[in-house]
Motif scaffolding. Structure first.
Motif, PDB file in Angstrom:
ATOM      1  N   ALA A   1       3.343  14.463  -8.049  1.00 60.33           N
ATOM      2  CA  ALA A   1       3.132  13.391  -9.017  1.00 60.33           C
ATOM      3  C   ALA A   1       3.760  12.115  -8.465  1.00 60.33           C
ATOM      4  N   ALA A   2       3.091  10.996  -8.699  1.00 60.46           N
ATOM      5  CA  ALA A   2       3.605   9.698  -8.265  1.00 60.46           C
ATOM      6  C   ALA A   2       3.292   8.670  -9.332  1.00 60.46           C
ATOM      7  N   GLY A   3       4.143   7.650  -9.429  1.00 60.66           N
ATOM      8  CA  GLY A   3       3.944   6.604 -10.421  1.00 60.66           C
ATOM      9  C   GLY A   3       3.406   5.331  -9.793  1.00 60.66           C
ATOM     10  N   GLU A   4       2.250   4.873 -10.279  1.00 58.61           N
ATOM     11  CA  GLU A   4       1.637   3.654  -9.754  1.00 58.61           C
ATOM     12  C   GLU A   4       0.676   3.087 -10.791  1.00 58.61           C
ATOM     13  N   ASP A   5       0.528   1.769 -10.797  1.00 59.85           N
ATOM     14  CA  ASP A   5      -0.417   1.098 -11.685  1.00 59.85           C
ATOM     15  C   ASP A   5      -0.173   1.437 -13.150  1.00 59.85           C
TER      16      ASP A   5
ATOM     17  N   THR B   1      -6.406  16.910  -1.203  1.00 53.13           N
ATOM     18  CA  THR B   1      -6.034  15.504  -1.000  1.00 53.13           C
ATOM     19  C   THR B   1      -6.559  14.594  -2.100  1.00 53.13           C
ATOM     20  N   ASN B   2      -7.538  15.063  -2.863  1.00 52.94           N
ATOM     21  CA  ASN B   2      -8.093  14.227  -3.929  1.00 52.94           C
ATOM     22  C   ASN B   2      -7.209  14.304  -5.176  1.00 52.94           C
ATOM     23  N   MET B   3      -7.041  13.185  -5.844  1.00 53.80           N
ATOM     24  CA  MET B   3      -6.211  13.137  -7.041  1.00 53.80           C
ATOM     25  C   MET B   3      -6.819  14.002  -8.141  1.00 53.80           C
ATOM     26  N   LEU B   4      -5.984  14.790  -8.808  1.00 54.17           N
ATOM     27  CA  LEU B   4      -6.450  15.653  -9.892  1.00 54.17           C
ATOM     28  C   LEU B   4      -6.779  14.830 -11.139  1.00 54.17           C
ATOM     29  N   THR B   5      -5.802  14.068 -11.574  1.00 52.33           N
ATOM     30  CA  THR B   5      -5.974  13.293 -12.797  1.00 52.33           C
ATOM     31  C   THR B   5      -4.863  12.252 -12.867  1.00 52.33           C
ATOM     32  N   PHE B   6      -4.948  11.357 -13.821  1.00 52.97           N
ATOM     33  CA  PHE B   6      -3.886  10.393 -14.059  1.00 52.97           C
ATOM     34  C   PHE B   6      -3.769  10.175 -15.565  1.00 52.97           C
ATOM     35  N   ILE B   7      -2.595   9.752 -16.011  1.00 55.37           N
ATOM     36  CA  ILE B   7      -2.346   9.495 -17.429  1.00 55.37           C
ATOM     37  C   ILE B   7      -1.507   8.239 -17.545  1.00 55.37           C
TER      38      ILE B   7
ATOM     39  N   LYS C   1      -0.100  16.394   8.177  1.00 55.98           N
ATOM     40  CA  LYS C   1      -1.053  17.468   7.914  1.00 55.98           C
ATOM     41  C   LYS C   1      -2.166  17.014   6.988  1.00 55.98           C
ATOM     42  N   ARG C   2      -1.821  16.293   5.927  1.00 57.27           N
ATOM     43  CA  ARG C   2      -2.838  15.754   5.022  1.00 57.27           C
ATOM     44  C   ARG C   2      -2.305  14.502   4.348  1.00 57.27           C
ATOM     45  N   THR C   3      -3.216  13.613   4.052  1.00 58.29           N
ATOM     46  CA  THR C   3      -2.898  12.369   3.350  1.00 58.29           C
ATOM     47  C   THR C   3      -3.613  12.372   2.019  1.00 58.29           C
ATOM     48  N   TYR C   4      -2.877  12.156   0.945  1.00 55.71           N
ATOM     49  CA  TYR C   4      -3.439  12.246  -0.400  1.00 55.71           C
ATOM     50  C   TYR C   4      -4.006  10.886  -0.807  1.00 55.71           C
ATOM     51  N   SER C   5      -5.197  10.935  -1.354  1.00 60.94           N
ATOM     52  CA  SER C   5      -5.889   9.720  -1.768  1.00 60.94           C
ATOM     53  C   SER C   5      -5.695   9.487  -3.267  1.00 60.94           C
ATOM     54  N   GLY C   6      -6.059   8.270  -3.709  1.00 60.50           N
ATOM     55  CA  GLY C   6      -5.969   7.969  -5.132  1.00 60.50           C
ATOM     56  C   GLY C   6      -5.136   6.747  -5.442  1.00 60.50           C
ATOM     57  N   PHE C   7      -4.456   6.201  -4.424  1.00 63.04           N
ATOM     58  CA  PHE C   7      -3.678   4.987  -4.635  1.00 63.04           C
ATOM     59  C   PHE C   7      -4.596   3.768  -4.550  1.00 63.04           C
ATOM     60  N   ARG C   8      -4.306   2.816  -5.363  1.00 62.62           N
ATOM     61  CA  ARG C   8      -5.136   1.612  -5.391  1.00 62.62           C
ATOM     62  C   ARG C   8      -4.731   0.661  -4.272  1.00 62.62           C
TER      63      ARG C   8
ATOM     64  N   ASP D   1       0.841  -1.196   0.000  1.00 71.29           N
ATOM     65  CA  ASP D   1       0.000   0.000   0.000  1.00 71.29           C
ATOM     66  C   ASP D   1       0.880   1.252   0.000  1.00 71.29           C
ATOM     67  N   SER D   2       0.476   2.242  -0.801  1.00 74.06           N
ATOM     68  CA  SER D   2       1.264   3.467  -0.949  1.00 74.06           C
ATOM     69  C   SER D   2       0.686   4.586  -0.097  1.00 74.06           C
ATOM     70  N   HIS D   3       1.567   5.460   0.372  1.00 71.65           N
ATOM     71  CA  HIS D   3       1.173   6.559   1.251  1.00 71.65           C
ATOM     72  C   HIS D   3       1.899   7.824   0.803  1.00 71.65           C
ATOM     73  N   LEU D   4       1.152   8.856   0.443  1.00 68.78           N
ATOM     74  CA  LEU D   4       1.689  10.170   0.090  1.00 68.78           C
ATOM     75  C   LEU D   4       1.101  11.182   1.060  1.00 68.78           C
ATOM     76  N   VAL D   5       1.954  11.872   1.828  1.00 70.83           N
ATOM     77  CA  VAL D   5       1.470  12.759   2.883  1.00 70.83           C
ATOM     78  C   VAL D   5       2.262  14.061   2.894  1.00 70.83           C
ATOM     79  N   GLU D   6       1.649  15.080   3.485  1.00 66.48           N
ATOM     80  CA  GLU D   6       2.356  16.319   3.820  1.00 66.48           C
ATOM     81  C   GLU D   6       2.462  16.390   5.334  1.00 66.48           C
ATOM     82  N   TRP D   7       3.635  16.839   5.809  1.00 69.36           N
ATOM     83  CA  TRP D   7       3.900  16.895   7.242  1.00 69.36           C
ATOM     84  C   TRP D   7       3.687  18.302   7.789  1.00 69.36           C
ATOM     85  N   ASN D   8       3.179  18.377   9.002  1.00 70.89           N
ATOM     86  CA  ASN D   8       3.131  19.622   9.759  1.00 70.89           C
ATOM     87  C   ASN D   8       4.407  19.674  10.599  1.00 70.89           C
TER      88      ASN D   8
END
Length: 815
Positions: A599-603, A614-620, A570-577, A556-563
């Motif tokens: 930006a992150a690479g997955e799937d 925190t919501n994913m903008l888009t993917f390509i 501070k926030r956890t970004y969603s969108g990972f499968r 499982d992948s985790h992308l976060v911003e720290w306070n």
């Protein structure tokens, strides 16, 4: 409460102290929570007045506020418990155990059981860990030392340990000034007013109505300007005020805050509460402070706190942007020839990409030209200098994959970290040369990451490896620091700085994050990364926001911003499968750009986020061909994105600005971008260039016919025959954000072109051997092979109000 109200409380505290209202002073300190009187706290601890100690503390913190507060209350209650046992007052000890210490069992049940078992001993000193417990007085003194450290490190006590510097009787002085001012405004001021109350404004009413001149009110002597005032004795801090400059030694204390109380501790080190026990909140990244470093800790907080001392300017509101600003269009696909393991764009030449691969070769690509400028296969420079262990490893397996490639901040050096022991440093010389600088056997095992930093304004190399170490090297290959503390191989490092303070974040494959100063005092931070496995950390371009991205052992992948000020997420970004159980392909890679893109690479895709959402903008999928977890890297402008492919290559994605910059390169020969040192060897056919220019373009000669064009036998007093034309060009010291020859703009208007020639002499044909701009940028000076100099100037007009020229000139020798 407003700042003025807070200052009024301090004035009242000073007044109460001077008037000897001792109990009221401390009651106001506790109720306001503005100033923690360490001297008073010490007195109560030494006296064993535990109820008053906890009551006073309650005005500043609660038991479960954070890990420091938890340990402060634990140490106090543990000491109270041990003293009851020492008095053989078992009834009191049981009462303390049930009422005061029971709360800690939720967080460390084993420790609570061990404390409970002390009741079964005739003398608790029979416990090995308490065998050195002395008398009550010495035990309290030792505990107080530990409590001071915890209070200094606790962020809830920040800016509350030092009483502000005030002149004596400051509140009384302000009242006197106010009364003087009121008396000055009286319609009929009397020379000796009798002021009996402060509850109403003062006025004078002379009996005969005669007006007299205003005088000063002698209610109480107003202190003279410049008089010396003694500082408060009742509020003196236990340490001096912070110095003007930040103190590195006092920046942070040990992350474990291990107990130094050997004579009064029950498993004191375990009550430092390792993060994996879930006992308290995570420690703040900038929480480990002492009273000597208040100024620094202000600078370490995010810009949102209104602090303006940080090196990086406070972030300005970002302009509106859209999905079109994301580099999503495939501009080109290039083949590396081996699996790409690491990439990094040049810090100022935004189309220059450094690529490392699994076969040990690194390559320097000019993306605009789609050409390899440099390609360096792996080889050992000095086998005799390598350790026997490394030579043995190499004999068994000669493969040498690259784990990481990186540029130095100025773009002059290239760092390469290999999967076995070594790092290489190269000096890059434009356009296509990389010179060997250093070969260092940095670690035992793989070198997992490499980065550059500047502690004490000295360029250094930071590395980490499988041997659980982080090391710092100078540019002579000498080891400066070696940081120990990780219990697993170190996966990544992130050097950074706040103001003048340089530090390093490191992550290990057991999911631990630590922070280090450039000293030998150990790590200052120790807590868990999300996912508790492999994690990388990055700061935003302006240095104000900290992000991390990693993968758990479950995949499982985790992308976060720290306070940073709280040491929390501070926030956890969603969108990972969500991954299927047990399926782990590797570690997700990420990057950030333009202070607002993640930006992150997955799937087999590239996923994008706005840093504030925190919501994913888009993917390509970049037209397909990406691996399951593609590696990716933005250039510094954020208009190009390199991403790895499954066929041992990489793709370059671009937005509209990136495509425009690449097109500026596409139609130009490689020689146009060569170093100025190679200008004399440049050979360019002039026909195609001239043929592409409109015939109605005027000649530049017509712009200024007064330019000097006559031959001169003497150049600056020297014989031209003895003067070499191979004059060293001036080295540019321009900042990276200024225009460079490789950042060319498209010139679409034919009127922007001019053709200029040097006049010929009867005996020989003149060729242009040197071309220079004037310092002001409004003229061009040419030197011919026949020693003729010619100066052209640009006229000021509506199209060019400054009179400067910004066109890149390609020299064509006149024949």
């Amino acid at each position: 409460m407003s700042s003025l109200s807070r200052e009024l409380v301090f004035l009242i505290l000073q007044f109460l102290d001077e008037e000897k209202f001792k109990e009221t002073v401390h009651k106001l300190e506790q109720e306001s929570g503005f100033y923690f009187n360490v001297k008073y706290f010490e007195e109560k601890v030494h006296a064993g007045e535990w109820d008053e100690v906890e009551r006073y503390l309650s005005g500043f913190t609660k038991v479960d506020d954070n890990r420091y507060s938890m340990k402060i209350f634990f140490e106090i209650r543990k000491q109270k418990y041990l003293e009851a046992l020492d008095r053989h007052d078992r009834a009191k000890a049981v009462d303390i155990l049930v009422k005061d210490l029971k709360v800690f069992s939720t967080f460390n049940e084993e420790l609570y059981k061990e404390i409970t078992q002390l009741l079964t001993l005739e003398n608790f000193r029979e416990n090995e860990q308490l065998s050195k417990y002395g008398d009550t007085k010495s035990a309290r003194s030792i505990m107080l030392i530990e409590l001071k450290k915890l209070i200094e490190a606790n962020p809830l006590f920040r800016e509350k340990l030092v009483f502000p510097t005030l002149k004596a009787s400051r509140l009384r002085t302000l009242i006197n000034q106010s009364l003087n001012w009121q008396h000055q405004l009286c319609k009929n001021p009397r020379p000796n007013p009798d002021i009996k109350t402060l509850f109403t404004d003062h006025t004078c009413s002379p009996p005969n109505g005669a007006r007299t001149s205003p005088v000063s009110v002698p209610l109480a002597a107003v202190p003279k300007a410049g008089a010396a005032y003694q500082p408060l004795t009742g509020h003196a801090p236990f340490q001096p005020p912070p110095p003007a400059g930040p103190s590195l030694a006092g920046w942070m204390t040990s992350a474990a805050v291990s107990s130094s109380i050997q004579s009064a501790a029950v498993a004191a080190s375990s009550m430092s509460v390792p993060p994996n026990q879930g006992m308290m909140k995570r420690p703040a990244i900038s929480d480990y402070q002492s009273a000597e470093s208040e100024q620094l800790m202000k600078r370490l907080r995010p810009a949102g706190h209104g602090i303006d001392e940080a090196t990086y300017p406070a972030p300005t509101p970002q302009p509106s942007w859209s999905l079109d600003d994301l580099p999503r269009t495939v501009a080109c696909t290039l083949s590396q020839g081996s699996n790409v393991t690491s990439m990094d764009f040049h810090p100022s030449r935004h189309t220059l990409l450094l690529v490392g691969s699994a076969n040990g070769e690194f390559t320097l690509w000019e993306i605009g030209l789609r050409e390899r400028l440099v390609s360096k296969p792996f080889k050992i420079w000095d086998m005799q200098a390598c350790s026997a262990q490394f030579q043995s490893v190499l004999a068994k397996d000669s493969s040498m994959p690259i784990n990481r490639v990186t540029w130095s901040p100025d773009g002059d050096l290239i760092g390469v970290a290999f999967a076995k022991h070594l790092i290489h440093l190269y000096a890059y010389q434009q356009p296509n040369e990389a010179r060997q600088v250093l070969e260092i056997e940095a670690h035992s095992g793989g070198v997992n990451d490499i980065a550059f930093s500047r502690p004490n304004k000295q360029l250094c190399v930071v590395t980490c490896g499988d041997d659980k170490l982080i090391r710092v090297w100078d540019m002579h290959g000498q080891k400066i620091y070696s940081f120990e503390g990780h219990e697993a191989p170190v996966y990544s490092i992130c050097p950074h700085h706040k103001e003048t303070i340089q530090f390093i974040f490191s992550t290990s494959i057991d999911g631990k994050i630590k922070a280090w100063l450039y000293d030998n005092a150990g790590s200052r931070v120790d807590y868990d990364a999300p996912g508790k496995w492999c994690t990388t950390m990055l700061y935003s371009a302006d240095g104000t926001r900290l992000f991390s991205c990693g993968t758990s052992k479950e995949g499982d992948s985790h992308l976060v911003e720290w306070n940073e000020s709280e040491g929390s997420i501070k926030r956890t970004y969603s969108g990972f499968r969500k991954k299927a159980s047990g399926v782990v392909q590797g570690v997700v890679q990420f990057d950030t750009a333009q202070n607002h893109i993640l930006a992150a690479g997955e799937d087999n895709q590239i996923k994008f986020w706005d840093v504030d959402n925190t919501n994913m903008l888009t993917f390509i999928d970049a037209d397909g061909g990406l691996p399951g977890l593609p590696r990716l890297r933005f250039n510094k402008e954020g208009n190009l994105l390199a991403v790895t492919t499954v066929d041992n290559g990489f793709k370059i994605l671009a937005n509209s600005d990136g495509l425009r910059s690449l097109r500026a390169f596409g139609n130009r020969p490689f020689e146009a971008f060569r170093s100025p040192y190679e200008a004399s060897a440049m050979k360019v056919s002039g026909a195609p260039v001239v043929a592409g220019i409109s015939p109605n373009i005027g000649r530049m000669d017509n712009l200024d016919r007064n330019s000097p064009a006559k031959p001169s036998p003497i150049l600056n007093g020297a014989d031209p025959a003895s003067r070499s034309i191979d004059i060293k060009p001036r080295i540019s010291e321009e900042k990276p954000d200024k225009a460079k020859p490789w950042e060319l703009m498209e010139v679409l208007n034919p009127q922007q072109f001019r053709v200029a020639t040097l006049p010929e002499t009867p005996d020989q044909t003149s060729k242009v051997v040197r071309l220079l701009y004037t310092n002001s940028g409004v003229g061009l000076l040419a030197l011919g092979s026949n020693a003729i100099q010619r100066l052209w100037k640009w006229n000021r007009n509506e199209q060019n109000p400054s009179g400067k020229v910004y066109i890149f000139f390609l020299l064509i020798p006149c024949v």
